[in-house]
Design an enzyme around this catalytic site. Structure first.
Site, short mmCIF file in Angstrom:
data_model
loop_
_atom_site.label_atom_id
_atom_site.label_comp_id
_atom_site.label_asym_id
_atom_site.label_seq_id
_atom_site.Cartn_x
_atom_site.Cartn_y
_atom_site.Cartn_z
N ARG A 1 0.85 -1.20 0.00
CA ARG A 1 0.00 0.00 0.00
C ARG A 1 0.88 1.24 0.00
NH1 ARG A 1 -1.89 2.00 4.55
NH2 ARG A 1 -2.48 0.01 5.49
N TYR B 1 -12.00 19.12 -15.66
CA TYR B 1 -12.59 17.78 -15.80
C TYR B 1 -13.78 17.65 -14.82
CZ TYR B 1 -12.88 12.70 -15.69
OH TYR B 1 -13.33 11.41 -15.74
N ASP C 1 -3.33 19.99 -14.46
CA ASP C 1 -3.75 18.70 -15.02
C ASP C 1 -3.24 18.66 -16.47
OD1 ASP C 1 -5.10 16.56 -16.25
OD2 ASP C 1 -6.86 16.76 -14.96
N LYS D 1 -5.48 7.45 -19.46
CA LYS D 1 -5.71 7.96 -20.81
C LYS D 1 -4.48 7.72 -21.69
CE LYS D 1 -9.58 9.30 -18.90
NZ LYS D 1 -9.78 10.63 -18.37
C1 PLP Z 1 -10.08 11.07 -17.14
C2 PLP Z 1 -9.56 12.35 -16.60
C3 PLP Z 1 -9.37 12.51 -15.22
C4 PLP Z 1 -9.73 11.44 -14.21
O1 PLP Z 1 -8.99 10.28 -14.38
P1 PLP Z 1 -9.50 8.79 -13.99
O2 PLP Z 1 -8.30 7.96 -14.23
O3 PLP Z 1 -10.67 8.48 -14.88
O4 PLP Z 1 -9.91 8.85 -12.55
C5 PLP Z 1 -8.84 13.72 -14.80
N1 PLP Z 1 -8.54 14.72 -15.65
C6 PLP Z 1 -8.72 14.60 -16.98
C7 PLP Z 1 -8.36 15.73 -17.88
C8 PLP Z 1 -9.23 13.41 -17.50
O5 PLP Z 1 -9.43 13.29 -18.83
#
Ligand code: PLP
Length: 396
Positions: free
Chosen positions: A62, A115, A187, A212
């Site tokens: 963890r 997001y 982000d 992604k």
């Molecule tokens: C998908 C996404 C997130 C969240 O990510 P998860 O892995 O789905 O929790 C955050 N920011 C952006 C820009 C995203 O496309």
């Protein structure tokens, strides 16, 4: 993992080798998937030293795990950061970081187009803990700067935004945040470290949904923050007890995906550019949202801070949502799904996916037409992609 010097090494080489230049267990040439929950120690003094951070090693997965650690190191190097720590998902990375760093009475400044999950944390959860959140109009830089001046402990940026591909000026906004003494977090999911490196412009922390483009194969979830060592340490100690650890199997898949990051992103950048140009000249298309287009309002700023314009684009259709209903089922080479960043082309209407919780007026306020389609352009041959969109558009 020793901190080697990666200066003057290119991103494609880092994607392959970072974190993997030291020998692995039993001479494994590939990163072993370590599924062990704990690590045994025969020497009581060594065990104590590992437990107190004075010696390299692991105690409990963890907290740290050898496979996960390689993933963290590769991402740290790709973002040219002091430190990195990983999470089970991108949202775990975002929410753990916000909750680890913020305290009651503090103030966050961000934009309306973050997001959806992030926006939900800003609007529903942080205020419950006495944290003020101010969300500005995304394309009004003066309004954002004015809000920062009113007091800002954490400035949260995301660029390009989802799904309208608005571009925030990283240099100017990071400087404004730093001048106010704020921690600046960006982000970088849509851009990836190939197209944009916010740390270069002074960002303290960069966050990614590794689910992604980082993984790139739509088969593993994960999240990561990279940045200042003191902040990453604080976030790590919160994540450790909050329990949102990345699993070794997912870490392996993300690592495997990362090796081809540069190849994939280069292809996706050029495919998206060509598809954007094709769509812009199509009579059934109303508007195209892509910062690579010279006509795009974000083009100039994007050119100054991005190395490529990303594989994400949006477009709207003249015939409203009825046209979307007809178009999407006719695409042969596209998943219709609430996802992005995979090697395959993925399409979805924000009305059904990312912005399903909003009503039509709220979507309009964010500049999202009902007839909009978000498209994550894959690595397929561009002629096949364009041919596919052409035949599907003809069927409307
Ligand atoms: C998908 C996404 C997130 C969240 O990510 P998860 O892995 O789905 O929790 C955050 N920011 C952006 C820009 C995203 O496309």
């Amino acid at each position: 993992m020793t901190k080697q010097n990666w200066q003057n090494i290119s991103q494609s080489t880092k994607a392959v080798w970072a974190g993997e230049t030291e020998p692995f267990f039993e001479g494994c040439a590939q990163v072993p998937i370590v599924n062990s929950v704990s690590y045994s120690h025969d020497d009581m003094d060594h065990w104590f030293e590992v437990a107190t951070g004075k010696r390299k090693g692991h105690i409990y997965s963890r907290n740290t795990n050898p496979t996960v650690q390689v993933f963290e190191e590769k991402m740290r190097v790709l973002e040219d950061a002091e430190a990195a720590t990983s999470f089970s998902t991108g949202m775990a990375a975002i929410s753990n970081t916000l909750f680890a760093l913020l305290s009651p009475g503090q103030r966050v400044v961000s934009v309306k187009d973050t997001y959806g999950g992030t926006s939900f944390v800003f609007l529903e959860h942080l205020p419950r803990f006495g944290i003020e959140v101010s969300l500005c109009e995304t394309n009004d830089i003066e309004a954002i700067k004015a809000e920062i001046k009113k007091g800002c402990d954490l400035l949260y940026l995301e660029t390009p935004t989802n799904p309208t591909m608005k571009v925030l000026d990283l240099k100017k906004l990071i400087a404004a945040g730093k001048a106010q003494g704020a921690v600046v977090m960006v982000d970088n999911t849509f851009a990836t470290p190939i197209n944009q490196n916010p740390i270069e412009f002074g960002a303290d922390l960069v966050v990614h949904s590794a689910t992604k483009f980082i993984g790139g194969h739509s088969d593993a979830m994960g999240g990561i923050i990279c940045g200042r060592a003191d902040l990453v340490k604080q976030v790590y100690s919160f994540r450790e007890i909050n329990g949102a650890a990345l699993d070794a199997n997912s870490a392996y898949l993300l690592l495997r995906g990362l090796k081809t990051l540069k190849l994939r992103i280069d292809q996706q950048n050029s495919n998206a550019m060509a598809l954007a140009e094709f769509l812009m000249n199509h009579k059934k298309v109303e508007n195209v949202f892509y910062p690579g287009l010279e006509s795009d309002p974000g083009h100039e700023v994007a050119k100054g801070q991005m190395k490529g314009f990303s594989g994400m684009l949006g477009f709207s259709l003249k015939g409203g949502f009825d046209d979307v209903r007809k178009l999407l089922p006719n695409l042969r080479f596209a998943h219709r799904a609430a996802h992005l960043g995979g090697v395959e082309t993925i399409v979805g209407p924000p009305r059904t996916t990312s912005h399903v919780e909003l009503n039509e007026a709220q979507r309009a306020e964010l500049g999202i037409p009902e007839s909009m389609v978000r498209c994550s352009v894959g690595i397929e041959d561009i002629e096949d992609i364009i041919e596919d969109f052409a035949q599907a558009l003809d069927k409307i």
